[in-house]
Design an enzyme around this catalytic site. Sequence first.
Site, PDB file in Angstrom:
ATOM      1  CG  ASN A   9      58.286  38.824 139.563  1.00 35.73           C
ATOM      2  OD1 ASN A   9      58.228  38.238 138.600  1.00 35.73           O
ATOM      3  ND2 ASN A   9      57.996  40.194 139.249  1.00 35.73           N
ATOM      4  CD1 TRP A  10      62.771  34.011 140.445  1.00 33.69           C
ATOM      5  CD2 TRP A  10      62.673  32.280 139.395  1.00 33.69           C
ATOM      6  NE1 TRP A  10      63.115  33.154 141.083  1.00 33.69           N
ATOM      7  CE2 TRP A  10      63.284  31.888 140.555  1.00 33.69           C
ATOM      8  CE3 TRP A  10      62.505  31.063 138.389  1.00 33.69           C
ATOM      9  CZ2 TRP A  10      63.532  30.547 140.721  1.00 33.69           C
ATOM     10  CZ3 TRP A  10      62.966  29.748 138.822  1.00 33.69           C
ATOM     11  CH2 TRP A  10      63.378  29.534 140.179  1.00 33.69           C
ATOM     12  CE  LYS A  11      60.606  42.037 137.818  1.00 27.00           C
ATOM     13  NZ  LYS A  11      60.961  43.535 137.376  1.00 27.00           N
ATOM     14  CG  HIS A  95      55.024  43.388 138.735  1.00 29.48           C
ATOM     15  ND1 HIS A  95      55.744  44.300 137.627  1.00 29.48           N
ATOM     16  CD2 HIS A  95      55.716  43.234 139.565  1.00 29.48           C
ATOM     17  CE1 HIS A  95      56.867  44.342 138.000  1.00 29.48           C
ATOM     18  NE2 HIS A  95      57.065  43.616 139.281  1.00 29.48           N
ATOM     19  CD  GLU A  97      58.406  44.472 135.290  1.00 27.79           C
ATOM     20  OE1 GLU A  97      58.339  43.300 135.366  1.00 27.79           O
ATOM     21  OE2 GLU A  97      59.290  45.205 136.086  1.00 27.79           O
ATOM     22  CD  GLU A 167      56.954  45.240 143.191  1.00 29.72           C
ATOM     23  OE1 GLU A 167      58.134  44.535 143.334  1.00 29.72           O
ATOM     24  OE2 GLU A 167      56.301  45.309 141.889  1.00 29.72           O
ATOM     25  N   GLY A 173      64.038  47.785 139.003  1.00 29.59           N
ATOM     26  CA  GLY A 173      65.039  47.368 137.819  1.00 29.59           C
ATOM     27  C   GLY A 173      65.772  48.763 137.709  1.00 29.59           C
ATOM     28  CB  SER A 213      66.397  48.539 143.311  1.00 33.67           C
ATOM     29  OG  SER A 213      66.212  49.012 141.897  1.00 33.67           O
TER      30      SER A 213
HETATM   31  P1  PGA Z   1      63.706  44.472 140.780  1.00 30.26           P
HETATM   32  O1  PGA Z   1      62.197  44.195 140.656  1.00 30.26           O
HETATM   33  O2  PGA Z   1      64.064  43.977 142.206  1.00 30.26           O
HETATM   34  O3  PGA Z   1      64.566  44.084 139.877  1.00 30.26           O
HETATM   35  O4  PGA Z   1      63.714  46.088 140.980  1.00 30.26           O
HETATM   36  C1  PGA Z   1      61.404  44.295 141.547  1.00 30.26           C
HETATM   37  C2  PGA Z   1      59.941  43.624 141.124  1.00 30.26           C
HETATM   38  O5  PGA Z   1      59.479  44.272 139.913  1.00 30.26           O
HETATM   39  O6  PGA Z   1      59.142  43.080 141.502  1.00 30.26           O
END
Ligand code: PGA
Length: 252
Positions: A9-11, A95, A97, A167, A173, A213
């Site tokens: 997931n490149w966000k 997600h 976020e 998640e 993150g 992470s």
């Molecule tokens: P991260 O993000 O690997 O940077 O913790 C995972 C995600 O949000 O899908």
Amino acid sequence: MRRPFIAGNWKMHKTVSQAVALVDELIELVGGDQGVEVVVAPPFTALYPVAQRLKGSNLKLSAQDCFWEEEGAYTGEISPPMLADVGCAYCIVGHSERRHVFGEGSDEVARKARALLAHGVSPIVCVGETLDEREEGRTIKVVGSQLQGSLEGLSQKDMVKVVIAYEPVWAIGTGRTATPYQAQDMHAFIRGWLGDSFGGGVASSTPILYGGSVKPDNIRGLMAMDDIDGALVGGASLKASSFAQIIEGGKG
Ligand code: PGA
């Protein structure tokens, strides 16, 4: 047997030229058949150029979100048929976020999932508890209700195309991964929940990914767990070398 599944997931990272450079490197490293379902989720602006590069490789394309309507006066939104047209096999929905920064609820996640399925795009449905919820002992309740809400209205047949990502919000993150045992506990709960709601066939065939992470040095420990089928990777998917190492570790 569930096939290992690793998604990046490149966000909100990568311009078009950066995205194309990254995907070209990935194709070089892992473009052939890895025995793993490898998926990349660039930002909307890079979907088309990345799709062109992915042709002829084994890598699949995903979007990071969508709206549920097909078309219309919805400024700023992107629809499932648009994603299907550009070559997305998958789309992430719910997600953390989206849930926490943009206030999305599970009812919206379910509408998105249903709309994607209607257009042949597989939703990657994310669930996960916050640190407060975990510390208050509410993890199971929260994740159970997110599953219930986010998969509302989906049939057993729909579920064949659905991927679940667990998640924990406190691990995203932050560099703080759930231990393989903490993750396995939740994955087993999710698989049990799928069995109760959709039957044993769905429970045993649905890929359940862990996210939060994930790095080259912790992927093997996670993949060794019975109910962890793969990973949804954020930060470590932004470099071809680390993502390729995670794919290697994902082979188990
Ligand atoms: P991260 O993000 O690997 O940077 O913790 C995972 C995600 O949000 O899908």
